[in-house]
Design an enzyme around this catalytic site. Structure first.
Site, PDB file in Angstrom:
ATOM      1  N   SER A  20       8.660  -7.843   3.659  1.00  0.00           N
ATOM      2  CA  SER A  20       8.122  -6.783   2.796  1.00  0.00           C
ATOM      3  C   SER A  20       8.958  -6.581   1.535  1.00  0.00           C
ATOM      4  CB  SER A  20       8.060  -5.468   3.577  1.00  0.00           C
ATOM      5  OG  SER A  20       7.716  -4.399   2.729  1.00  0.00           O
ATOM      6  N   LEU A  21       8.271  -6.296   0.428  1.00  0.00           N
ATOM      7  CA  LEU A  21       8.955  -6.019  -0.838  1.00  0.00           C
ATOM      8  C   LEU A  21       9.315  -4.539  -0.985  1.00  0.00           C
ATOM      9  CD1 LEU A  21       6.874  -8.175  -3.357  1.00  0.00           C
ATOM     10  CD2 LEU A  21       8.913  -8.802  -2.044  1.00  0.00           C
ATOM     11  N   THR A  22       8.847  -3.699  -0.069  1.00  0.00           N
ATOM     12  CA  THR A  22       9.135  -2.273  -0.184  1.00  0.00           C
ATOM     13  C   THR A  22      10.631  -1.975  -0.085  1.00  0.00           C
ATOM     14  OG1 THR A  22       6.951  -1.686   0.666  1.00  0.00           O
ATOM     15  CG2 THR A  22       8.636   0.006   0.767  1.00  0.00           C
ATOM     16  N   THR A  82       3.739   0.971   9.070  1.00  0.00           N
ATOM     17  CA  THR A  82       2.634   0.099   8.697  1.00  0.00           C
ATOM     18  C   THR A  82       1.972  -0.474   9.952  1.00  0.00           C
ATOM     19  OG1 THR A  82       1.986  -1.698   7.202  1.00  0.00           O
ATOM     20  CG2 THR A  82       4.061  -1.977   8.389  1.00  0.00           C
ATOM     21  N   LYS A  86      -0.026   3.047  12.143  1.00  0.00           N
ATOM     22  CA  LYS A  86      -0.364   4.186  11.290  1.00  0.00           C
ATOM     23  C   LYS A  86      -1.162   5.266  12.021  1.00  0.00           C
ATOM     24  CE  LYS A  86      -0.266   1.623   6.930  1.00  0.00           C
ATOM     25  NZ  LYS A  86      -1.010   1.247   5.708  1.00  0.00           N
ATOM     26  N   ASP A 122      -0.535   5.852   1.052  1.00  0.00           N
ATOM     27  CA  ASP A 122      -1.482   4.777   0.732  1.00  0.00           C
ATOM     28  C   ASP A 122      -2.571   5.314  -0.196  1.00  0.00           C
ATOM     29  OD1 ASP A 122      -0.322   2.692   2.173  1.00  0.00           O
ATOM     30  OD2 ASP A 122      -1.346   3.253   4.021  1.00  0.00           O
ATOM     31  N   GLY A 146     -14.837  -3.517   2.283  1.00  0.00           N
ATOM     32  CA  GLY A 146     -13.783  -3.391   3.276  1.00  0.00           C
ATOM     33  C   GLY A 146     -13.360  -1.958   3.489  1.00  0.00           C
ATOM     34  N   ALA A 150      -6.129  -0.469   4.826  1.00  0.00           N
ATOM     35  CA  ALA A 150      -5.946   0.142   3.506  1.00  0.00           C
ATOM     36  C   ALA A 150      -7.258   0.644   2.930  1.00  0.00           C
ATOM     37  CB  ALA A 150      -5.311  -0.862   2.546  1.00  0.00           C
ATOM     38  N   GLY A 263      -3.549  -5.736  -7.187  1.00  0.00           N
ATOM     39  CA  GLY A 263      -3.069  -5.033  -6.012  1.00  0.00           C
ATOM     40  C   GLY A 263      -1.644  -4.542  -6.108  1.00  0.00           C
TER      41      GLY A 263
END
Length: 300
Positions: A20-22, A82, A86, A122, A146, A150, A263
């Site tokens: 993850s980049l978070t 995540t 959730k 989110d 979708g 998310a 995104g």
């Protein structure tokens, strides 16, 4: 509000979260603000399973509960949450924000005075993304592809941002219908409907914009979620996929002349809002996006 002299210990709980980049986004911005901030992924898929209440091994809920309580005891300030936790996390919280309760999903848990407080960034992250990346987007009529994961938060954000008509389309028609009915109850002033996949051309013909919230376009699911001929240049297109940032949908819509939201805007938006909840300090959103783009460019 927190003071810069405080230190922060934060985790990200979920499956497959190690890349993850978070965490690096949070840590980099904290450094820019002079904060001591350590953020680590807690990957459920790499941990020893915890027995559930029924004695069975590998109970994700039991594992999540154990992590939350151990984290509190070890001095963690917060966790981001995540997939697949959730919804599961709700049962372990002492307080939940109004928006998270209405969504039935939490992605940020603050630990305050020994209590667990749930929030959802989110939806707010997409709200911020829309305002930053498509500030003049018309919301009279929007089509969303979708509604799982998310997608539920994005649909909620669109309606909270003022979407007058929202058409939901999903490979699972029952799920789209259920989500449309639930959102219709939350936003009675809006018209929220579900349509079958075959109804996409008619729905798009009348729409101001399209939001894509399925896995199609990700590295592991390459391709286009729809025929680009269905999109016209006067429409806007938003994608929630950010790996790759330039999905086939983003590239194709931009080539047609559409206003496009990649995104990455939502990925950064949710991180910005979570950072503020955790520290009480509003980070520099533009700087966080620049860092995010740098991470993407370096293939991290």
């Amino acid at each position: 509000m927190s003071s810069p002299s405080e230190s922060y210990l934060v985790g990200l709980i979920g499956e497959g979260v190690t890349p993850s980049l978070t965490p690096p986004m949070h840590e980099q911005e904290a450094g820019q603000l002079g904060l001591r901030y350590l953020y680590r992924p807690v990957d459920l898929s790499t941990l020893v399973p915890v027995d559930g209440d029924d004695g069975g091994p590998g109970d994700t809920a039991a594992q999540l509960r154990e992590l939350l309580h151990r984290g509190r005891d070890l001095g963690f300030n917060a966790f981001n949450i995540t997939h697949p936790c959730k919804q599961l996390v709700l049962q372990f919280l002492d307080e939940v924000s109004d928006d998270a309760a209405r969504l039935g999903a939490v992605n940020t848990v603050l630990i305050r005075d020994g209590k667990f407080v749930g929030h959802n960034t989110d939806f707010s992250g997409f709200t911020t993304a829309l305002a930053a990346g498509l500030p003049s987007a018309a919301l009279d009529s929007v089509v969303q592809l979708g509604v799982g994961g998310a997608g539920a938060a994005v649909a909620y954000a669109l309606l909270k941002a003022g979407a007058a008509e929202l058409t939901l389309i999903d490979l699972d028609p029952a799920r789209a219908q259920e989500r449309a009915e639930a959102l219709g109850r939350l936003f009675p002033e809006a018209l929220v409907t579900a349509a079958p996949a075959a109804g996409l051309p008619a729905a798009l013909a009348e729409a101001d914009g399209l939001v894509h919230a399925t896995p199609v376009g990700m590295h592991s699911h390459p391709g286009l979620p729809l025929d680009l001929d269905l999109i016209s240049p006067d429409q806007w297109v938003a994608d929630v996929v950010y790996r790759p940032l330039e999905t086939e949908l983003v590239l194709g819509a931009r080539a047609k002349g559409c206003a496009v939201l990649d995104g990455g805007y939502m990925a950064v938006g949710q991180a910005v809002d979570a950072f503020e909840l955790i520290t009480g300090i509003r980070p520099d959103a533009r700087r966080m996006r620049e860092h995010f783009l740098d991470l993407i460019a370096r293939g991290l």
